[in-house]
Enzyme design. Structure first.
Site, PDB file in Angstrom:
ATOM      1  N   LYS A 134       6.973  -5.035  -3.410  1.00 44.69           N
ATOM      2  CA  LYS A 134       6.353  -3.814  -2.893  1.00 44.69           C
ATOM      3  C   LYS A 134       5.409  -3.270  -3.941  1.00 44.69           C
ATOM      4  O   LYS A 134       5.590  -3.529  -5.130  1.00 44.69           O
ATOM      5  CB  LYS A 134       7.422  -2.752  -2.590  1.00 44.69           C
ATOM      6  CG  LYS A 134       7.016  -1.805  -1.494  1.00 44.69           C
ATOM      7  CD  LYS A 134       7.259  -2.427  -0.139  1.00 44.69           C
ATOM      8  CE  LYS A 134       6.988  -1.470   0.997  1.00 44.69           C
ATOM      9  NZ  LYS A 134       7.581  -1.978   2.239  1.00 44.69           N
TER      10      LYS A 134
HETATM   11  N1  GLU Z   1       5.302  -2.613   4.837  1.00 43.13           N
HETATM   12  C1  GLU Z   1       5.934  -3.355   5.881  1.00 43.13           C
HETATM   13  C2  GLU Z   1       7.429  -3.390   5.688  1.00 43.13           C
HETATM   14  O1  GLU Z   1       8.002  -2.527   5.063  1.00 43.13           O
HETATM   15  C3  GLU Z   1       5.307  -4.730   6.090  1.00 43.13           C
HETATM   16  C4  GLU Z   1       5.351  -5.647   4.916  1.00 43.13           C
HETATM   17  C5  GLU Z   1       4.568  -6.934   5.133  1.00 43.13           C
HETATM   18  O2  GLU Z   1       4.078  -7.166   6.221  1.00 43.13           O
HETATM   19  O3  GLU Z   1       4.459  -7.678   4.161  1.00 43.13           O
HETATM   20  O4  GLU Z   1       8.108  -4.228   6.197  1.00 43.13           O
END
Ligand code: GLU
Length: 444
Positions: A134
């Site tokens: 993240k």
């Molecule tokens: N931000 C989204 C999540 O928390 C998508 C992450 C992604 O597609 O890599 O799952």
């Protein structure tokens, strides 16, 4: 006391604690607003239950890599402002790390660590070949002009370019970022490579290598999961009374798709407040209102309610799709919805989880419920690597199949082990990651 349980294949059986023992050993939950503490507590419970090797538990507690960057951005008034950003890669045992980038004034390293860890479990639970990561930048995107946002994004992308890449770590949108943000990151990364690298990020606009269906994927996945969850109670999406906290890319899209499926979306909210209408809200009108005024609260189509009040409504399904720590020990006993589908990451604290479980509330956790987004991100990455693109129907159908299968795997585990859906999901996710790590062994 012991609970009769059929053990999943490969689980160790000797001295295996029952769930109450596992909870006891994990300690009583300290109500914490720190998402990383909560993520660690969830891991502790799963590790106790799985009788995970202490060394493996220790590995999984720690993010593998953490990059903090401080970088300058020129503001419109000619001044220079230094921003702080992060990229955390929690685990890469099952593949390149994957996860969004959040722009929020409230983000910090511990939030990003928690979100990265949850991505690891999420990718493992839906069984796509990614680890978890993240990113975050401490900023309020609402206070930045479009060109400031572009400069901030390009400089942040450049700072983290040493750790991201199409085979190493692939960002995507999250709170405060969108397809345009991803286009800027893709372009910035591509400039340093001398050629276009679409697979370095997902959630891009379709015109520059994005996937059909990615924009709606998280919300669409929520609706698939809700359909599966209510089926057991003999309910159907038609006429289902739903309250949704959050009206962004998760809550807003889910609201539209719930309404399209015949459900009655009786309450929604954004950061400014919420609206309630027992006959169902006009979601398209609320979307127009949000596009015009920046908030849905100026729309007269319902009674004004608070965002916390929304959580306590008497509805069939509650979808917290805003942010972390919304359902806590303080309000868990006042939640009336019998079913909760987590659209946001980390909306429920471990203490609240326990209270809801004791009251028989059926909660489908974030790592399963909102995985539709990363599943279609996986499809986008595959399409980018192959330069071969699919139709939206194909994307949606393939995502549905993965979500339904993951739901059934978790439900089967929950029943077999007599545990709640969060622990069941974590048992599957943590075990898959631990197994991959064990097979790979420790380098050198
Ligand atoms: N931000 C989204 C999540 O928390 C998508 C992450 C992604 O597609 O890599 O799952």
């Amino acid at each position: 006391m012991s609970i009769a349980i059929a053990l999943p294949e490969g689980m160790r059986t000797r001295n295996r604690p029952t769930l109450p023992e596992a909870l006891l050993r994990a300690g009583s939950p300290r109500e914490s607003s720190n998402p990383y503490h909560n993520a660690l507590e969830q891991l502790d419970i799963a590790a106790q239950y799985l009788e995970l090797d202490p060394g493996m538990h220790e590995i999984l507690k720690h993010p593998q890599r953490e990059l903090t960057v401080h970088f300058p951005v020129k503001r419109e008034d000619g001044s220079t402002q230094v921003f702080t950003g992060y990229r955390v890669q929690h685990n890469i045992a099952r593949g390149p790390s994957k996860g969004g980038i959040r722009y929020s004034p409230l983000t910090d390293i511990d939030e990003v660590r928690a979100l990265a860890m949850w991505m690891t479990w999420k990718c493992a639970i839906v069984n796509i070949p990614f680890g978890g990561a993240k990113g975050g930048v401490v900023c309020d995107p609402k206070t930045l002009s479009n060109s400031e946002l572009e400069r901030l994004t390009r400089r942040y992308a450049s700072e983290i370019s040493i750790v991201i890449g199409p085979t190493s770590d692939i960002p995507a949108p999250d709170m405060g970022t969108n397809a345009q943000t991803m286009a800027w990151i893709m372009d910035t990364y591509s400039m340093t490579q001398g050629h276009t690298v679409p697979a370095v990020v997902t959630g891009k606009p379709v015109a520059v290598g994005g996937s059909e269906g990615r924009n709606d994927a998280t919300g669409r996945g929520i609706v698939f999961i809700t359909r599966e969850a209510i089926r057991e109670s003999g309910l159907d999406l038609r006429g289902l009374r739903v309250a949704i906290q959050g009206f962004g890319n998760v809550g807003g899209v889910a609201a539209r798709l719930f309404a399209e499926a015949g459900a009655k979306v009786v309450a929604v909210s954004d950061a400014n407040g919420g609206l309630y209408n027992a006959d169902g809200l006009d979601i398209a009108a609320l979307r127009d209102c949000t596009n015009r005024d920046g908030t849905l609260t100026t729309h007269g189509g319902g009674d004004t309610i608070g965002t916390r009040e929304l959580l306590e409504l008497d509805v069939d399904v509650l979808v917290p799709a805003a942010t972390e720590n919304q359902i806590t020990a303080e309000n868990a006993d006042r939640i009336k919805a019998p079913i909760i589908i987590e659209g946001a990451n980390g909306p429920t604290t471990p203490a609240a989880d326990r209270m809801l479980h004791e009251r028989g509330v059926f909660l489908v956790p974030d790592v399963l419920a909102n995985a539709g987004g990363v599943v279609v991100s996986y499809f986008e990455w595959v399409q980018d690597l192959q330069f071969f693109f699919w139709q939206e129907e194909e994307v949606n159908a393939k995502m549905e199949a993965i979500m339904v299968r993951a739901y059934r795997d978790v439900r089967t585990m929950a029943k077999r082990e007599n545990v709640d859906m969060r622990l069941a999901a974590h048992l599957i996710g943590v075990k898959r990651v631990a197994d991959a790590s064990t097979l790979r062994g420790i380098y050198p």
